[in-house]
Motif scaffolding. Structure first.
Motif: not given
Length: 296
Positions: A227-234
């Protein structure tokens, strides 16, 4: 009178030498025979050594080096044997002592060269890399162009030719991208928190599935990482069916284009970092609470 003494002295000396030569003649003949036979045996041993080493190593330079070392070592043994037959033991001792001192001095003077040389020998036998391999050694990544006994030549993908001493090659990790004949890369993407992640996974896999250069034996995977600052990272993991750098970069570029196009077509948002600026002053007054005066 003096002339007679000188003549007698010369005659006695010549007689002594003649007697010594006659006594030594069998030894001289024996030494000559040993030397001739020794040279022929040395040549024969050199041929045998070359054949045996060529079965282990395909490096022609290394094979010639080892056969030459064996050849000259045997020649040295023959020469010392000849000197011993001629009763020149003191000369043999002096030569060995001088050779030891000279070898010690050369070892100190050329220790770096010797280290590179020995490393080149170990590399030739272990074969962690060969000409044509794509490797990364320390900070240099490129294709191996030449492997010598003293250094390894790598041509980087930026067109630079790097000559790396074999000591550095042998003592540092070698990343060889050619052994598996395929390469994997991980493409990191971020999607909005409001997206359906199962839908994102399905669209991502479908977007990159048509890339021709992907390995048919390895599947593409999508892993949601954090769970990133502004996005869900994949992360999208893909295997390329060749180690070549051009194809590797081409597939990466094509994957980015296809994923971006698929996300746009399906209204999947790739968010950019959002920052809130708070111009707080005394009392904690924020920017939206500050009065605005407009002078006419």
């Amino acid at each position: 009178m003096n002339l007679d003494k000188i003549t007698n002295l010369i005659t006695d000396k010549l007689s002594t030498w003649a007697e010594a030569l006659i006594k030594l003649l069998p030894n001289i003949v024996m030494a000559a025979v040993v030397m001739v036979i020794g040279f022929y045996i040395a040549k024969f041993i050199r041929k045998i050594t070359t054949k045996l080493i060529s079965k282990i190593s395909h490096n022609v330079t290394l094979n010639n080096l080892f056969s030459s070392v064996v050849y000259f070592s045997f020649i040295g043994i023959v020469l010392f044997t000849v000197l011993t037959i001629l009763n020149l033991d003191k000369a043999v001792t002096s030569i060995l002592a001088g050779a030891g001192i000279l070898g010690l001095a050369l070892a100190f003077a050329f220790q770096d060269i010797a280290a590179n040389f020995m490393s080149g020998i170990f590399i030739s036998f272990r074969k962690p890399l060969k000409v044509g391999d794509i490797v990364q050694i320390k900070d240099y990544m490129g294709k191996v162009k030449e492997i010598n006994l003293r250094d390894t030549i790598v041509e980087t993908f930026q067109g630079k030719t790097v000559i790396i001493p074999n000591k550095e090659v042998f003592q540092n990790p070698i990343e060889n991208y050619t052994i598996l004949q395929k390469r994997r890369f991980d493409l990191n993407v971020g999607v909005s928190y409001g997206e359906d992640l199962e839908r994102v996974r399905e669209i991502t896999l479908k977007a990159v599935s048509g890339i021709e250069e992907l390995s048919k034996d390895d599947q593409v995977n999508v892993f949601f990482m954090e769970f990133g600052d502004s996005s869900i990272n994949l992360t999208v993991t893909m295997w390329v069916n060749t180690p070549e750098q051009f194809i590797y970069n081409k597939v990466r570029s094509e994957a980015i284009l296809k994923i971006k196009k698929a996300y746009d077509a399906n209204d999947i948002m790739i968010p950019f970092p959002i920052r809130t600026l708070d111009f707080g002053i005394k009392g904690g007054t924020t920017l939206n609470q500050m009065p605005i005066n407009i002078e006419k």
